[in-house]
Enzyme design. Structure first.
Site, mmCIF file in Angstrom:
data_model
loop_
_atom_site.group_PDB
_atom_site.id
_atom_site.type_symbol
_atom_site.label_atom_id
_atom_site.label_comp_id
_atom_site.label_asym_id
_atom_site.label_seq_id
_atom_site.Cartn_x
_atom_site.Cartn_y
_atom_site.Cartn_z
ATOM 1 N N LEU A 163 0.797 -1.280 0.064
ATOM 2 C CA LEU A 163 -0.253 -0.026 -0.144
ATOM 3 C C LEU A 163 0.865 1.343 0.077
ATOM 4 O O LEU A 163 0.693 2.151 -0.673
ATOM 5 C CB LEU A 163 -0.751 -0.146 1.209
ATOM 6 C CG LEU A 163 -2.337 0.443 0.977
ATOM 7 C CD1 LEU A 163 -2.834 -0.129 -0.069
ATOM 8 C CD2 LEU A 163 -3.223 0.164 2.149
ATOM 9 N N HIS A 164 2.059 1.285 0.762
ATOM 10 C CA HIS A 164 2.535 2.213 0.646
ATOM 11 C C HIS A 164 3.619 3.042 -0.348
ATOM 12 O O HIS A 164 3.725 3.988 -0.469
ATOM 13 C CB HIS A 164 3.643 2.388 2.038
ATOM 14 C CG HIS A 164 4.932 1.239 2.040
ATOM 15 N ND1 HIS A 164 4.996 0.725 0.910
ATOM 16 C CD2 HIS A 164 5.522 0.874 2.823
ATOM 17 C CE1 HIS A 164 5.850 -0.269 1.172
ATOM 18 N NE2 HIS A 164 6.153 -0.369 2.560
ATOM 19 N N ASP A 165 3.519 1.926 -1.332
ATOM 20 C CA ASP A 165 4.049 2.321 -2.623
ATOM 21 C C ASP A 165 3.179 3.064 -3.692
ATOM 22 O O ASP A 165 3.813 3.703 -4.724
ATOM 23 C CB ASP A 165 4.351 1.040 -3.446
ATOM 24 C CG ASP A 165 5.865 0.317 -2.935
ATOM 25 O OD1 ASP A 165 6.399 0.947 -1.998
ATOM 26 O OD2 ASP A 165 6.150 -0.732 -3.696
#
Ligand SMILES: C[S@@+](CC[C@H](N)C(=O)[O-])C[C@H]1O[C@@H](n2cnc3c(N)ncnc32)[C@H](O)[C@@H]1O
Length: 394
Positions: free
Chosen positions: A300-302
């Site tokens: 998700l953080h990408d």
């Protein structure tokens, strides 16, 4: 089927509550502290007492560490690049011997050795020889950290101008290295994998063990029967999971070029028939359905908010009602106390040109909007490896 009830987990409080530490009294106290710290008179008074000197020195040391952090990192990088730590794996060695093995002039080697000793990477013995320090030994046991340090070559190149990184996301070497917009599947035909994909996937693999160990400690995967690891890379997480859950059918979904690498790894396992590898884009292609657990490990953080929401909605379609989602990645902190999330990944993802670290509260809110309920954050024992949020498909 649920998260093991014996594990401590906390419902995520809404972001509407006033965060701790922002009351008028707390702000007033910080203001008084800051004025004192900025006043030369306060410093003169403080330095006149032993306790004042103790705190002044501690504060000066902290500030110096922030000032010199880049130099410390580069000493570490030089040690990794030259093979210094491996050279000391068998035991202590004199500096002349090390200079020869590192192919460095004696003067340069001495500087690297004493710098590394000052940082706890090496110990200097009274007879003048050097051996691994506690940090150096820990580093050798962590191939993921060594891979990250090598990879910092490109990241730190970009960080020579951090203001530029913040102004123009993804304009530098790191973004070019990944060639990874994260939005679309790789269009290269099935059957071909590039060295760039291999390099990227190997880096992820090298740092996966610590993440998998922590995520699988936080979340009990044993009750699940059909599990999908979305963006599962070469399958390292899924194979670690297979050791905890010996019967579930395990699906891995990743870009076609990465799926090739995953098949190579998984097809040779004695339990290969438990694994199914799917190549495609998690933005566009159909995913395995009727799963009871979907895992998103460092995915998700990408991604920026819109594509990240898209991934969560797609993940929801892979789950039967009542199924679970597990988000495992380093996260930000509501009070910006997470060095890995708020400081490191914030800058890393800016240089990469996509994504941002999120707080568990933000992830919970996104999960709610994507068709999940009962978001829970699982208190992380090692947030530097991963934090975890889980929710139920409605
Ligand atoms: C940061 S890596 C994490 C890999 C693995 N989960 C781990 O923790 O080691 C992100 C993964 O997402 C995959 N990915 C990126 N964009 C994708 C897309 N559009 N469809 C499917 N997978 C994608 C990448 O190939 C990569 O394997």
């Amino acid at each position: 089927m649920s998260l093991s009830d014996s594990r401590p987990s906390a419902p995520i409080a809404g972001a509407d509550k006033a965060p701790r530490g922002s009351s008028p009294l707390s702000v007033r106290w910080r203001d008084i502290r800051n004025r004192a710290l900025m006043s030369p008179r306060f410093h003169a008074i403080a330095l006149a007492t032993p306790i004042g000197r103790f705190f002044a020195r501690r504060s000066a040391d902290k500030l110096f560490d922030l000032t010199a952090g880049f130099v410390y990192s580069q000493i570490l990088f030089a040690g990794v690049q030259t093979g210094l730590f491996e050279a000391l794996a068998e035991g202590p060695a004199p500096e002349e011997d090390l200079a020869r093995r590192l192919e460095m002039p004696l003067d340069g080697a001495r500087r690297l050795l004493s710098g590394s000793a000052a940082l706890g990477l090496l110990d200097k013995l009274p007879d003048g020889r050097f051996m691994l320090g506690a940090q150096g030994a820990a580093l050798l046991a962590n191939p993921g950290a060594i891979a990250m340090i090598r990879h910092h070559d490109a990241f730190y190149d970009d960080l020579r101008d951090p203001v530029e990184v913040l102004k123009i996301r993804g304009g530098g070497r790191l973004a070019r290295l990944w060639d990874y917009d994260g939005q679309s599947a790789d269009t290269r035909p099935e059957g071909r994998s590039t060295s760039e994909t291999t390099r990227y996937t190997k880096l992820m693999e090298a740092s996966q063990d610590l993440v998998a160990r922590e995520a699988l400690r936080l979340f009990d995967v044993r009750p699940f029967k059909r599990i999908l690891d979305l963006g599962g890379g070469s399958g390292r997480f899924l194979t670690a999971l297979a050791e905890r859950n010996e019967t579930a059918q395990l699906h891995l979904f990743d870009r076609p070029d990465v799926a090739i690498l995953a098949r190579e790894r998984l097809d040779i396992r004695p339990d290969a028939d438990r694994f199914r590898v799917h190549g495609g884009s998690f933005f566009a292609d159909s995913l395995p359905d009727r799963c009871d657990l979907v895992t998103l490990v460092r995915i998700l953080h990408d991604h920026d908010d819109e594509p990240a929401m898209n991934i969560l909605r797609r993940a929801r379609t892979a789950l039967a009602p009542g199924g679970r989602i597990l988000i495992a990645e380093p996260m930000a902190d509501r009070r910006a106390h997470s060095r890995i999330g708020d400081a490191y990944f914030n800058l890393y993802l800016a240089a990469m040109g996509s994504g941002r670290p999120r707080t568990p509260e933000e992830i919970a809110e996104m999960l709610g909007a994507a068709g999940f309920s009962k978001p829970r954050t699982i208190p992380a024992g090692m947030p530097i490896a991963t934090s975890a949020v889980t929710a139920v498909a409605t």
